[in-house]
Design a protein around this motif. Sequence first.
Motif, PDB file in Angstrom:
ATOM      1  N   VAL A 295      13.854  -3.586   9.140  1.00  0.00           N
ATOM      2  CA  VAL A 295      12.738  -2.948   8.424  1.00  0.00           C
ATOM      3  C   VAL A 295      13.077  -3.011   6.934  1.00  0.00           C
ATOM      4  N   THR A 296      12.433  -3.935   6.224  1.00  0.00           N
ATOM      5  CA  THR A 296      12.704  -4.070   4.790  1.00  0.00           C
ATOM      6  C   THR A 296      11.755  -3.167   3.997  1.00  0.00           C
ATOM      7  N   TYR A 297      12.089  -2.914   2.739  1.00  0.00           N
ATOM      8  CA  TYR A 297      11.236  -2.152   1.816  1.00  0.00           C
ATOM      9  C   TYR A 297      10.853  -0.784   2.378  1.00  0.00           C
ATOM     10  N   LEU A 298      11.850  -0.098   2.942  1.00  0.00           N
ATOM     11  CA  LEU A 298      11.606   1.224   3.539  1.00  0.00           C
ATOM     12  C   LEU A 298      11.220   2.236   2.463  1.00  0.00           C
ATOM     13  N   THR A 299      10.101   2.927   2.686  1.00  0.00           N
ATOM     14  CA  THR A 299       9.673   3.949   1.724  1.00  0.00           C
ATOM     15  C   THR A 299       9.707   5.345   2.332  1.00  0.00           C
ATOM     16  N   LYS A 300       9.718   5.414   3.678  1.00  0.00           N
ATOM     17  CA  LYS A 300       9.752   6.738   4.309  1.00  0.00           C
ATOM     18  C   LYS A 300      10.289   6.634   5.725  1.00  0.00           C
ATOM     19  N   LEU A 301      11.207   7.528   6.042  1.00  0.00           N
ATOM     20  CA  LEU A 301      11.674   7.629   7.421  1.00  0.00           C
ATOM     21  C   LEU A 301      10.917   8.817   8.016  1.00  0.00           C
ATOM     22  N   ASP A 302       9.834   8.533   8.739  1.00  0.00           N
ATOM     23  CA  ASP A 302       8.926   9.592   9.184  1.00  0.00           C
ATOM     24  C   ASP A 302       9.524  10.421  10.315  1.00  0.00           C
ATOM     25  N   GLU A 303      10.243   9.748  11.211  1.00  0.00           N
ATOM     26  CA  GLU A 303      10.770  10.466  12.372  1.00  0.00           C
ATOM     27  C   GLU A 303      12.043   9.781  12.855  1.00  0.00           C
ATOM     28  N   VAL A 304      13.013  10.609  13.228  1.00  0.00           N
ATOM     29  CA  VAL A 304      14.232  10.082  13.846  1.00  0.00           C
ATOM     30  C   VAL A 304      14.362  10.780  15.190  1.00  0.00           C
ATOM     31  N   ASN A 305      14.382  10.016  16.267  1.00  0.00           N
ATOM     32  CA  ASN A 305      14.544  10.610  17.588  1.00  0.00           C
ATOM     33  C   ASN A 305      15.774   9.986  18.256  1.00  0.00           C
ATOM     34  N   LEU A 306      16.866  10.743  18.196  1.00  0.00           N
ATOM     35  CA  LEU A 306      18.127  10.198  18.707  1.00  0.00           C
ATOM     36  C   LEU A 306      18.182  10.215  20.229  1.00  0.00           C
ATOM     37  N   GLU A 307      17.449  11.188  20.833  1.00  0.00           N
ATOM     38  CA  GLU A 307      17.465  11.253  22.295  1.00  0.00           C
ATOM     39  C   GLU A 307      16.764  10.052  22.907  1.00  0.00           C
ATOM     40  N   GLU A 308      15.570   9.798  22.399  1.00  0.00           N
ATOM     41  CA  GLU A 308      14.824   8.649  22.942  1.00  0.00           C
ATOM     42  C   GLU A 308      15.146   7.358  22.196  1.00  0.00           C
ATOM     43  N   LYS A 309      16.056   7.465  21.228  1.00  0.00           N
ATOM     44  CA  LYS A 309      16.560   6.308  20.507  1.00  0.00           C
ATOM     45  C   LYS A 309      15.487   5.459  19.833  1.00  0.00           C
ATOM     46  N   TYR A 310      14.686   6.114  18.984  1.00  0.00           N
ATOM     47  CA  TYR A 310      13.748   5.350  18.172  1.00  0.00           C
ATOM     48  C   TYR A 310      13.541   6.033  16.825  1.00  0.00           C
ATOM     49  N   VAL A 311      12.988   5.301  15.878  1.00  0.00           N
ATOM     50  CA  VAL A 311      12.582   5.885  14.597  1.00  0.00           C
ATOM     51  C   VAL A 311      11.142   5.474  14.309  1.00  0.00           C
ATOM     52  N   VAL A 312      10.470   6.285  13.506  1.00  0.00           N
ATOM     53  CA  VAL A 312       9.180   5.892  12.955  1.00  0.00           C
ATOM     54  C   VAL A 312       9.425   5.722  11.454  1.00  0.00           C
ATOM     55  N   ALA A 313       9.119   4.535  10.955  1.00  0.00           N
ATOM     56  CA  ALA A 313       9.488   4.215   9.573  1.00  0.00           C
ATOM     57  C   ALA A 313       8.317   3.565   8.846  1.00  0.00           C
ATOM     58  N   THR A 314       8.171   3.901   7.568  1.00  0.00           N
ATOM     59  CA  THR A 314       7.092   3.311   6.770  1.00  0.00           C
ATOM     60  C   THR A 314       7.697   2.372   5.733  1.00  0.00           C
ATOM     61  N   ARG A 315       7.098   1.214   5.631  1.00  0.00           N
ATOM     62  CA  ARG A 315       7.604   0.211   4.688  1.00  0.00           C
ATOM     63  C   ARG A 315       6.463  -0.307   3.816  1.00  0.00           C
ATOM     64  N   LEU A 316       6.861  -0.838   2.679  1.00  0.00           N
ATOM     65  CA  LEU A 316       5.907  -1.412   1.741  1.00  0.00           C
ATOM     66  C   LEU A 316       5.481  -2.800   2.218  1.00  0.00           C
ATOM     67  N   THR A 317       4.198  -3.093   2.072  1.00  0.00           N
ATOM     68  CA  THR A 317       3.738  -4.460   2.323  1.00  0.00           C
ATOM     69  C   THR A 317       3.036  -4.932   1.059  1.00  0.00           C
ATOM     70  N   GLU A 318       2.547  -6.154   1.095  1.00  0.00           N
ATOM     71  CA  GLU A 318       1.877  -6.699  -0.075  1.00  0.00           C
ATOM     72  C   GLU A 318       0.584  -5.916  -0.386  1.00  0.00           C
ATOM     73  N   PHE A 319       0.034  -5.269   0.619  1.00  0.00           N
ATOM     74  CA  PHE A 319      -1.281  -4.624   0.451  1.00  0.00           C
ATOM     75  C   PHE A 319      -1.222  -3.116   0.442  1.00  0.00           C
ATOM     76  N   GLY A 320      -0.093  -2.569   0.776  1.00  0.00           N
ATOM     77  CA  GLY A 320       0.009  -1.118   0.866  1.00  0.00           C
ATOM     78  C   GLY A 320       1.241  -0.765   1.664  1.00  0.00           C
ATOM     79  N   GLN A 321       1.040  -0.063   2.769  1.00  0.00           N
ATOM     80  CA  GLN A 321       2.181   0.337   3.572  1.00  0.00           C
ATOM     81  C   GLN A 321       1.858   0.142   5.047  1.00  0.00           C
TER      82      GLN A 321
END
Lengths: 269, 350
Positions: A145-171
């Motif tokens: 995940v390049t150009y990370l702007t926000k780590l919205d959620e970290v769930n270690l139990e279910e082993k996933y993250v929700v992450a926001t990244r920059l794109t050419e048009f927005g996020q």
Amino acid sequence: MHALVFIKQVPDASQVRINYETGTLIREGVPAILNPYEVHAVEEAVKIKQKFGGKVTILTMGPLQAADALKECLSRGADKGYLLSDRIFAGSDTLATSYALYEGAKKIIELEGEIDFFFAGKQAIDGDTAQTGPGIATRFNIPLVTYLTKLDEVNLEEKYVVATRLTEFGQETLKVPIPVFFTVEESLNILSHSPLPWLVKAAQSKIEILSGENVDLDKNQCGLRNSPTIVKKAFTPEKKQRGATLTGTFDEVVDQAAEKVAPFLNNIL
Amino acid sequence: MIDLNKIDSDISHYKDIWVFIEQTNGQAEHVSFELLTKARELASQRNCHVAAVAVGNSVAHLAEDVFKYGAEKFYIVEDEVLKDYRTEPYRDAVSELVVKYKPEIFLIGATTQGRDLSGTVATVLRTGLTADTTKQEIDQETGFLWMTRPTFGGSLMATIFCPKHRPQMSTVRPGVFKAIPLDAPVNGEIIEIIREKIEFSEEDVVKKILKKVISSEGNVTLGFYDVIVSGGKGMGNKENFNMLKELADLLGGTWAGSRKAVELGYIPQTRQVGQTGQTVHPKLYIACGISGAIQHLVGMQTSEIIIAINTDKDAPIFNVSTYCIVEDALKFVPKLIEELKGMQSTRRAQ
């Protein structure tokens, strides 16, 4: 939780000046700093640690003085710093660098345990290539995940993250399983001040040195000789000649300027 | 990922110049056509062909444009899994194509997507990648691609080549090269669409896109405009940029600014000119209240005519300017607008 942050010590590019007479960079007196994007990577890793427990390890490749940058990371709350330093790495391009750091990271996994989060800055301010992070992620074959702007959620139990990244048009917001590799933007977080005990601990802690001696690596993939790209020449950009200064009274200068741009004047209203 | 043993290490087997066609929702990015135009020039020197490559759920319709800009072959991979850009499946699709068809040179736009993709593809292929190049030339003697790029925030230029690995990969910033369509389309007998079928399954792609937000400012391609009116710290506040917008409108151009202007919140990042923003070379660049840090200069110094307005007669911006105006832009620009409006109405009256 175990986070590994890749950092780089860089010359402060904004303070590098050009000597036009010799065509070289004036690097004397230019301070070596922790790559600004990576300050935010460390901050984010430490934030996760504060929330979930665990540890933050830092890895860099460079000369022995890069230990200073590692110490800065420790003062910002990281737990342990590793410096990958060996003459065999000298002159590495991005492919050889990502190889060396990949092997260094594998050694850290051996010593410190499995890694959930890999972090690096989006690019280093000296080379600006933005290639080393993606290179390491590819070698581990983990999601990037390049150009990370926000780590919205970290769930270690279910082993996933929700992450926001920059794109050419927005996020865009992604759901990605752990382990994951992030390269981060400065806007990811606001830096906090280090409490005194962290500073004291950082000053007292020892940096671990990794090299070709204690890391299992293929020397045929390291250094200048094994880098696909070669710098043919480096030069300072051609200095343009300063053009004409428009002179006269304020109104005269306005008239002259208007004349210069008049050919572009839009006739359609 | 590709089995490393499948990669052909005999560089003499690699031919032709490829351009990655970046697309979003079936719409190609302008930088792709800029690169096709450059690829034509390199191919004529190298005496080889130009090919385009696109990946997505539906990209075949891009063929018309791709051929118009000089591609003779168009390699496509279409699959529902490839609908939106995600690093891993795009990386695998592009790498497979390269391993199978062996291009000698591979050019990719240095957008957020292109940088993300190129770094992973080059690693898979174990080849060299030169980022953000601003100049490309074929060395007559060796036939190698010489790629020149700014480094140290633009203070230093480096010419890089990749003698022993293929493809020679590089990314190029949007706006560095001009996109020029062919006068006449390439002869229909030699153009060809090559559809490559690669098996993808959504279950194998672990990354899921939950949401996409298009920023309100949208994507501004400053490279489209012949005239750019740009402002810096000296503009004082966001509202003062309205005069730059008005001047830009009068001249049929658009407005932009420096990194400082972005940091101060005067303009959105999408309108930043410079090393960390966009590279432009319009016919006319008017710099208002911009001191001219090296990182700004590398993004605009190849403009044909540069007019700088700054109160500091020693501002570095003047060192690259065609015309230097040592005045306060906040006072000068409104007068200039007034004068130009006068000229406009005189012309219309005639």
